[in-house]
Design an enzyme around this catalytic site. Structure first.
Site, PDB file in Angstrom:
ATOM      1  N   SER A 151      94.238 142.776  64.410  1.00 13.32           N
ATOM      2  CA  SER A 151      93.583 143.929  63.618  1.00 13.32           C
ATOM      3  C   SER A 151      95.147 144.358  63.422  1.00 13.32           C
ATOM      4  CB  SER A 151      92.952 144.589  64.458  1.00 13.32           C
ATOM      5  OG  SER A 151      92.305 145.654  63.509  1.00 13.32           O
ATOM      6  N   ASP A 314      83.815 138.192  61.775  1.00 17.17           N
ATOM      7  CA  ASP A 314      84.619 139.444  61.584  1.00 17.17           C
ATOM      8  C   ASP A 314      84.097 139.617  59.940  1.00 17.17           C
ATOM      9  OD1 ASP A 314      88.000 140.306  62.124  1.00 17.17           O
ATOM     10  OD2 ASP A 314      86.210 141.312  60.917  1.00 17.17           O
ATOM     11  N   HIS A 347      84.379 141.911  64.539  1.00 18.14           N
ATOM     12  CA  HIS A 347      85.916 142.131  64.558  1.00 18.14           C
ATOM     13  C   HIS A 347      86.299 142.501  66.083  1.00 18.14           C
ATOM     14  CE1 HIS A 347      90.036 143.340  63.414  1.00 18.14           C
ATOM     15  NE2 HIS A 347      89.694 144.636  63.926  1.00 18.14           N
TER      16      HIS A 347
END
Ligand code: ACO
Ligand code: HSE
Length: 498
Positions: A151, A314, A347
């Site tokens: 991320s 995701d 995610h």
């Protein structure tokens, strides 16, 4: 509570005077909270840097005394784990702008003696990486075997390989993007406005008083939805009601999913600062590796090899964004492999799918190349007119047992060993050229380490000069380097006596 893996660990702190920021301002002084696991080797080239995501911190693994949970990636870091602390020196730090020990908006502004609040300068992903570079230098790390992150951590990985091309050997960006989508920016803006609309936010000047917990909890609730997936929420909650069999026909928290999000919001405000949420989401929104050019241009000259990992479900950092990174790297003829983790979690799967991640990352790190482990200490190449005494001195100083001998233009012409020097002293030779071995077995820097090990065994030698295609020496790989690597793998596979 079972304490396994690394056991108890502690956060450390590093301070430096000043950091020049991308926006032209200066941050001074700067404090970095960090943790390290494992030992830095003598060649200072077994370090792995882990970069955290939005709400992460330096506490990646191990336990802080009294905590209910270990570090946020404990399953990935420790003896015999993907980031094996018996082989690697693992480093993690809290980003600047954060609120977990590094300088951020809740830190005391030395000019006013009060918390910065919105006086804190807007920092970028590049600023975070530049601050981490100061820490890496402070720790004496000469080369980063890998830089890893998910991320926002993946954004730091991409910035590292572009900002410090010669320092990173392997880049492992996970569930990330070279620039956030407008949809991602939209979610961040709604989260920021939730905070800034909270009357307790008070223009960011709330320290010492009531913090804007309602706004921050709401921002987290919105954000956390983007970290899950439709599939995972259906599986976890369905349309289940929390405490009743029938609707209350009111506006209480009725569905399990509502209760869960309130829980995530409430637990978040206990560990995170609202202004840091503003700064870090802003840094995420601003991140754009192409920076007005193209991703192909951004990766020009990058030397690291890549393992790009995406998550099938995701929808915040969708797999197409990882594919864009892979295409730009491939177009630059950079060594890249792409793995898509099959997970329904969404995610945040990069925090949960430790089994798949361990398999993929371990394989990648084991595909280590000669350049990852070779000794590059200078000056390695001695010239043939060298006196024996000088060569002996260099061997002792550098703790070498083999010295590649080069012509004055650095091309390899032979090698001498500690045995050769003993032999020369016994027989009264004075010049290196009188005893050097001209038929030298060598290795190339981009060869897999296994190939070099086989060549050492075949020729019964314990060191190979590492050369370029025009026979210039760039380093030396020794059986010590390789045995340390193999010993670590053996321990991982449950052979403790190695
Ligand atoms: C990577 C970085 O750099 S940032 C670090 C990220 N760390 C965090 O987000 C801190 C918290 N971490 C986590 O929750 C996990 O790591 C996550 C985010 C991956 C989620 O992991 P999961 O195992 O799927 O947990 P889940 O999302 O189900 O949340 C579990 C919690 O919700 C609670 N919960 C579950 N369902 C409900 C419900 N219907 N109502 C209320 N609470 C609920 C559980 O009791 C549990 O509580 P706890 O937080 O006290 O343990
Ligand atoms: N859920 C993780 C990843 C967000 O990108 C965090 O809180 O930082």
């Amino acid at each position: 509570m079972i304490i396994d893996g690394l056991g108890f660990v502690e956060t450390e702190y590093f301070e430096f005077d000043e950091l020049k920021l991308e926006n032209g301002e200066k941050l001074s002084p700067v404090r970095i909270a960090y943790e390290t696991y494992g030992e830095l080797n003598a060649d200072r080239n077994n370090a792995i840097l882990i970069c955290h995501a939005l709400s992460g911190d330096a506490h990646v693994a191990g336990w802080h005394r009294g905590d209910k949970y270990p570090g946020w990636w404990d399953g990935m870091v420790g003896p015999g784990r993907a980031f094996d602390t018996e082989k690697y020196f693992v480093i993690s730090s809290n980003v600047i702008g954060g609120c977990k020990g590094s300088t951020g908006p809740s830190s005391i502004n030395p000019v006013t003696g009060k918390p910065y609040g919105l006086e804190f300068p807007v920092v970028t992903i590049k600023d975070m990486v530049n601050a981490q570079k100061k820490l890496i230098d402070h720790l004496g790390v000469r080369q980063l075997l890998a830089v890893v992150g998910g991320s926002m951590g993946g954004m730091q990985v991409l910035q590292w390989v572009v900002s410090y091309k010669d320092l990173v050997k392997t880049a492992i960006p996970i569930a990330t993007t070279a620039h956030l989508s407008p949809q991602g920016i939209a979610f961040n803006e709604v989260g920021r406005r939730a905070i800034m609309s909270d009357p307790d936010w008070n223009g960011g000047d709330y320290y010492g008083g009531r913090a804007p917990e309602r706004g921050l909890a709401l921002a987290r609730m919105i954000g956390h939805i983007t970290y899950l997936s439709d599939e995972s929420m259906r599986e976890k909650f369905g349309r289940e009601l929390k405490n009743s069999e029938r609707y209350g026909y009111d506006f209480s928290t009725e569905f399990q999913v509502e209760s869960y999000l309130h829980h995530q919001g409430e637990s978040f405000v206990k560990r995170f600062d609202a202004n840091s949420y503003l700064y870090l989401t802003k840094a995420i929104d601003y991140f754009d590796l192409a920076n007005g050019t193209t991703l192909f241009d951004a990766f020009k000259g990058v030397k690291a090899r890549f393992l790009v990992i995406s998550i099938s479900s995701d929808w915040l950092y969708p797999p197409y964004q990882s594919r864009e990174i892979v295409m730009a790297l491939t177009a630059n003829e950079i060594d890249v492999s792409h793995v898509e983790i099959k997970s329904g979690y969404g995610h945040d799967a990069f925090l949960l799918e430790t089994g798949q991640l361990t398999h993929v990352i371990t394989n990648s790190l084991q595909k280590q190349r000669v350049q990852d482990l070779m000794i590059e200490r200078e000056p390695l190449v001695m010239h043939e007119k060298m006196q024996m005494k000088e060569a002996a001195k260099r061997m002792i100083e550098g703790e070498f047992t083999h010295l590649p001998i080069g012509s004055r233009d650095g091309r390899l012409i032979g090698i001498i060993t500690a045995w050769d020097i003993a032999n020369a002293v016994a027989n009264g030779y004075n010049l290196v050229e009188e005893i050097l071995t001209e038929e030298v077995v060598t290795a190339y820097s981009d060869e897999l380490i296994g190939a070099a090990a086989k060549r050492m065994e075949k020729h019964n030698v314990s060191s190979l000069p590492v050369v370029t295609t025009d026979n210039r020496v760039v380093g030396i790989i020794t059986s010590d380097c390789i045995s340390r690597l193999i010993a670590g793998d053996e321990r991982r596979n449950g052979n403790p006596e190695t």
